[in-house]
Motif scaffolding. Structure first.
Motif, short mmCIF file in Angstrom:
data_model
loop_
_atom_site.label_atom_id
_atom_site.label_comp_id
_atom_site.label_asym_id
_atom_site.label_seq_id
_atom_site.Cartn_x
_atom_site.Cartn_y
_atom_site.Cartn_z
N ALA A 154 -23.27 -48.28 -2.84
CA ALA A 154 -22.92 -49.30 -3.83
C ALA A 154 -21.44 -49.22 -4.13
CB ALA A 154 -23.72 -49.09 -5.10
N ASP A 155 -20.84 -50.39 -4.26
CA ASP A 155 -19.41 -50.47 -4.53
C ASP A 155 -19.20 -50.54 -6.04
OD1 ASP A 155 -16.76 -50.94 -4.60
OD2 ASP A 155 -16.76 -52.51 -3.10
N ALA A 160 -14.34 -54.13 -7.11
CA ALA A 160 -15.62 -54.81 -6.89
C ALA A 160 -16.09 -55.49 -8.17
CB ALA A 160 -16.66 -53.83 -6.40
N ILE A 162 -14.19 -56.66 -10.61
CA ILE A 162 -13.38 -57.87 -10.83
C ILE A 162 -13.81 -58.96 -9.86
CG2 ILE A 162 -11.04 -58.81 -10.68
CD1 ILE A 162 -10.10 -55.95 -11.53
N ALA A 163 -14.03 -58.55 -8.61
CA ALA A 163 -14.47 -59.52 -7.60
C ALA A 163 -15.77 -60.18 -8.01
CB ALA A 163 -14.61 -58.85 -6.24
N GLY A 164 -16.68 -59.37 -8.58
CA GLY A 164 -17.95 -59.91 -9.04
C GLY A 164 -17.77 -60.91 -10.17
N ILE A 166 -15.12 -62.76 -10.69
CA ILE A 166 -14.49 -63.98 -10.17
C ILE A 166 -15.52 -64.85 -9.46
CG2 ILE A 166 -12.82 -64.88 -8.51
CD1 ILE A 166 -11.23 -62.26 -9.02
N SER A 167 -16.30 -64.19 -8.63
CA SER A 167 -17.18 -64.99 -7.77
C SER A 167 -18.55 -65.21 -8.37
CB SER A 167 -17.33 -64.29 -6.42
OG SER A 167 -17.96 -63.05 -6.61
N ALA A 169 -20.81 -63.14 -8.20
CA ALA A 169 -21.75 -62.47 -7.31
C ALA A 169 -21.63 -60.97 -7.47
CB ALA A 169 -21.46 -62.85 -5.87
N THR A 170 -22.60 -60.26 -6.99
CA THR A 170 -22.53 -58.82 -6.92
C THR A 170 -22.91 -58.41 -5.51
OG1 THR A 170 -24.84 -58.45 -7.42
CG2 THR A 170 -23.34 -58.65 -9.30
N SER A 171 -22.66 -57.15 -5.19
CA SER A 171 -22.98 -56.71 -3.83
C SER A 171 -24.47 -56.87 -3.57
CB SER A 171 -22.55 -55.27 -3.62
OG SER A 171 -23.15 -54.44 -4.59
N VAL A 174 -25.53 -60.07 -1.82
CA VAL A 174 -25.22 -60.31 -0.41
C VAL A 174 -25.93 -59.31 0.50
CG1 VAL A 174 -23.01 -61.40 -0.86
CG2 VAL A 174 -23.10 -58.95 -0.55
N LYS A 175 -26.61 -58.37 -0.05
CA LYS A 175 -27.26 -57.39 0.80
C LYS A 175 -28.66 -57.10 0.27
CE LYS A 175 -25.88 -53.09 0.73
NZ LYS A 175 -25.00 -51.96 0.94
N SER B 74 -14.99 -66.65 -2.68
CA SER B 74 -14.86 -67.73 -3.64
C SER B 74 -13.45 -67.75 -4.18
CB SER B 74 -15.87 -67.58 -4.77
OG SER B 74 -15.32 -66.86 -5.81
N ASN B 76 -10.92 -69.39 -7.21
CA ASN B 76 -10.75 -70.11 -8.47
C ASN B 76 -9.26 -70.41 -8.62
OD1 ASN B 76 -13.45 -69.74 -10.21
ND2 ASN B 76 -13.12 -68.02 -8.84
N MET B 387 -16.27 -52.92 0.36
CA MET B 387 -16.92 -54.16 0.74
C MET B 387 -16.27 -55.40 0.15
SD MET B 387 -20.95 -53.18 0.67
CE MET B 387 -20.96 -52.25 -0.83
N SER B 388 -15.24 -55.22 -0.66
CA SER B 388 -14.71 -56.39 -1.35
C SER B 388 -13.19 -56.41 -1.30
CB SER B 388 -15.19 -56.40 -2.80
OG SER B 388 -14.89 -55.17 -3.40
N ILE B 390 -9.80 -58.60 -3.41
CA ILE B 390 -9.39 -59.67 -4.32
C ILE B 390 -7.97 -60.10 -3.97
CG2 ILE B 390 -10.90 -59.10 -6.24
CD1 ILE B 390 -8.61 -57.71 -7.59
N ALA B 426 -12.07 -63.80 -4.59
CA ALA B 426 -12.81 -62.57 -4.28
C ALA B 426 -13.60 -62.78 -3.01
CB ALA B 426 -13.75 -62.23 -5.42
N TYR B 428 -16.56 -60.79 -0.41
CA TYR B 428 -17.48 -59.68 -0.11
C TYR B 428 -17.77 -59.65 1.36
CZ TYR B 428 -18.95 -58.46 -4.84
OH TYR B 428 -18.99 -58.00 -6.11
N ASN B 430 -20.31 -57.62 4.37
CA ASN B 430 -21.50 -56.76 4.51
C ASN B 430 -21.72 -56.48 5.98
OD1 ASN B 430 -23.79 -55.38 3.93
ND2 ASN B 430 -25.06 -57.20 3.85
#
Lengths: 277, 430
Positions: A154-155, A160, A162-164, A166-167, A169-171, A174-175, B74, B76, B387-388, B390, B426, B428, B430
């Motif tokens: 898990a990230d 990760a 912040i990325a979550g 923004i988008s 989404a969470t890891s 996608v998995k 994605s 923004n 995995m990510s 920004i 961002a 992701y 996999n």
């Protein structure tokens, strides 16, 4: 419109001719961020072990465990002797015999290695067992399933998070562990590994067995026997295609080192003492 | 696309203070929104790369080269634009007055996912907003000269509120014919949602007034198929090609005009009817529905990327947009560079053109569409972790040209555009 069709035809003709051009595999396209492993090794190993444990449970559920403590103890001793040379001390290896008439062996990520009772019965000596187990251990050490399915821990990083945000989404989105498990089972039970992974596992397995004092030629011997059994045995569901290619590559590996010239142990008597034919 | 016109403009041509018909959204340019995160950092020079979800938009063949089994991304973005028409009005003191139109929007303008599909295939799904304008002009001028020397305008109020967004959504598929060649296709559904609100009031020194209210909504539905190829003829070189075109299948346009003009001493003939605006109860009102399907240009993009090292690459695109309706054929160029100054940090920069698809203005003519060529630059910073990743990026565009901001006059104004886009994205894998 006519001109456009003409240009379109020209473009399509060029595209049709392009496959004949030399292939470079897109290696130069990979950026340094894709080449250098950015992973958190501890979390990834934990994920690998957890994933492997689940997959091992599936294997056991599918085939059933051979309830023969003596036989399992023997396979564990041979397997651990080989695994000492695996180069991945962070893993604890577990070996088990599957109660199956299929001629096969399996490795689940994280160090879970299985061989079927039928495969044991077809072997002639301990070196063959050591080489087959070495081959399966190599699938583990080289993370063939893990890499194919890109299983990672898990990230939990701030990036990760912040990325979550923004988008949205969470890891986890996608998995899917279930999906990955299904695909891993497909690799083990149905599709098999890629041929290059098999060749790599052969080479590393032989070297591990040789390092443990076993005759590395034993793998080639067993594969030849396995090929013969494949023709005789309708229950064969082996995941090792292209035997000729593998044997050829094994010969190259053996020729490249001095293993082929050094006489190593095969231990047939001890094998027969532990494996009841 | 047919240049929209405010119908009333043609009815009252004698008064030169009225707002000329201007393009809604930005019909005069084709690079209104640079899509994607990495692609935006490279100023849109992405046809030969396209190896992430943004490839679904730029060149669907590229997603076959995605380095991971699946990727999602994605973006923004905050967009702001200021367009200035210089010296449009002249005050009674002899000084000139500029018009300023400001647009700003904040929205997620891209989302995409790609995933391995079969041994040699890659499947993608993406959503992109290729144009998003929320333009406003809220200006108030006093003591403005008119063509009636003895009757200047005490007050000129201009109120513009235009909203125009174009959305694309659809699947992509790419197939690797070999390790160095891939083909791909995307089929986007196309939707454009436009709303125009324009109010103008001119109050004359002698008490007369002109009132204009114009309201328009337009919905266009269509499809944007694209077909692309990427070929790597040399170890470090990739070439890309992509063709696309928007086809409009359905249009629903509604226009409402409201007009009153008490300057005219005589009844005005509008649509065959006489309107006597000297009467206090006279008002022109018209509502119309049309279904004109605008033509969109065929677009061909050629790109090349040179992978100098795993840390550095340069890339360039040339895009050609064909002639469509009143729009001229036009070229645009895009150049970008990417440099990893650490294993997990990348800087990207780029330059691009955004040429106007209108002819240069010629003297002595009236009601010509504006012609402003824009030149843009981009800069972005990406941080990779496991995995990510920004990305924070900025795009800046500056354009200068000419326009005829006023209706039915041969006067040509200098015009300039500045636009700024700040985006956070961002991704992701996999």
């Amino acid at each position: 419109m006519k001109n456009r069709c003409k240009y379109l035809g020209l473009v399509l003709a060029v595209i049709c001719l392009l496959p004949a051009a030399p292939a470079f595999g897109g290696e130069a396209r990979k950026r340094i961020a894709h080449i250098v492993d950015q992973s958190d090794q501890l979390a990834d190993v934990e994920a690998e072990i957890l994933f492997g444990r689940e997959l091992a449970a599936r294997i056991l559920g599918h085939y059933g465990f051979c309830d023969d403590p003596k036989l399992n103890r023997y396979v564990n001793l041979v397997g651990r002797a080989v695994a000492l040379h695996s180069g991945r001390p962070e893993l604890t290896y577990h070996f088990g015999v599957l109660d199956s008439e299929e001629l096969n062996a399996f490795a689940a990520p994280g160090g879970y290695v299985f061989i079927t009772r039928a495969a044991l019965l077809k072997m002639q000596n301990e070196a063959q067992l050591a080489c087959v187990l070495g081959h399966e251990i190599a699938h583990v050490t080289e993370r063939h399933v893990i890499r194919e399915l890109n299983i990672r821990g898990a990230d939990g990083s701030a990036v990760a998070g912040i990325a979550g945000l923004i988008s949205g989404a969470t890891s986890g989105t996608v998995k899917s562990l279930e999906q990955a498990m299904d695909r891993a089972a497909e690799i083990l039970f149905k599709n098999g590994y890629k041929i290059q992974d098999e060749i790599q596992a052969d080479a590393i397995g032989m070297l591990m067995a040789a390092s443990a004092g076993y005759d590395p030629m034993a793998l080639q011997d067993f594969l030849s026997r396995e090929k013969r059994f494949e023709k005789e045995d309708e229950t064969y569901k082996g995941d090792h295609p292209a035997h000729m290619v593998r044997v050829e590559k094994m010969n190259m590996v053996l020729a490249a080192g001095n293993a082929i010239r050094t006489k190593k142990a095969t231990l047939a008597e001890r094998f027969y003492a532990n494996v009841n034919h | 696309m047919q240049m929209s016109t405010i119908r009333i403009r043609m009815l009252v041509g004698f008064l030169s203070l009225l707002v000329a018909a201007v393009a809604w959204g930005d019909d005069y340019h084709y690079v209104n929104m640079i899509i994607g995160d990495r692609a935006a950092g490279l100023a849109g020079a992405y046809t030969a790369l396209s190896d992430d979800p943004a490839g679904c938009f730029y060149n669907p063949a590229g997603i076959a080269f995605a380095p991971n089994l699946s990727l999602s991304a994605s973006v923004n973005a905050y967009n702001t634009e200021k367009k200035t028409y210089q010296k449009v009005l002249t005050g009674t003191d002899g000084g000139s007055r500029d018009w300023e139109q400001i647009s700003s929007s904040l929205l997620p303008n891209f989302f995409g996912v790609v995933r391995k599909f079969g041994d040699a295939g890659m499947l993608g799904l993406s959503y992109a907003v290729t144009d998003a304008i929320q333009r406003r002009q809220k200006q108030y001028f006093q003591n403005i000269r008119t063509e009636f020397a003895d009757n200047p305008a005490d007050t000129v109020m201009i109120n513009i509120n235009d909203s125009d967004k174009t959305y694309l959504f659809g699947p992509s598929y790419a197939y690797s014919l070999s390790d160095s060649l891939a083909l791909g296709a995307t089929l986007y559904a196309y939707f454009r949602d436009r709303e125009i609100i324009r109010n103008q009031v001119i109050q004359f020194n002698r008490g007369q007034h002109i009132l204009i209210n114009y309201y328009e909504t337009v919905n266009d539905w269509g499809a944007r198929p694209s077909l692309g190829a990427i070929w790597e003829p040399l170890d470090k070189l990739a070439l890309g090609l992509c063709m696309s075109q928007v086809f409009i299948f359905a249009d629903d346009t509604t226009r409402h005009d409201i007009y009153r003009n008490t300057v005219a001493a005589q009844p005005m003939n509008i649509d065959g009817l006489a309107y006597d605006f000297t009467r206090s109860d006279t008002l022109y009102f018209k509502s119309a529905n049309t279904d004109d399907k605008p033509a969109m240009p065929f677009t061909l993009t050629l790109g090349a990327a040179y992978f100098i090292s795993p840390e550095l690459l340069i890339t360039g695109d040339a895009a050609w947009y064909g002639q469509a309706d009143e729009k001229d054929a036009v070229w645009n160029l895009f150049l970008g560079a990417e440099y990893f100054f650490r294993d997990d940090m990348a800087l990207r920069c780029g330059l691009h053109t955004d040429h106007a698809n209108t002819p240069e203005l010629r003297s002595g003519r009236t009601n010509q569409p504006e012609h402003i060529d824009i030149y843009g630059l981009s800069l972005s910073y990406t941080l990779y972790y496991k995995m990510s990743n920004i990305t924070l990026g900025v795009l800046y565009g500056l354009g200068k040209g000419e326009a005829q901001a006023l209706n039915d006059t041969a006067v040509i104004q200098d015009a300039d555009i500045q636009n700024l886009r700040i985006y956070l994205s961002a991704s992701y894998s996999n």
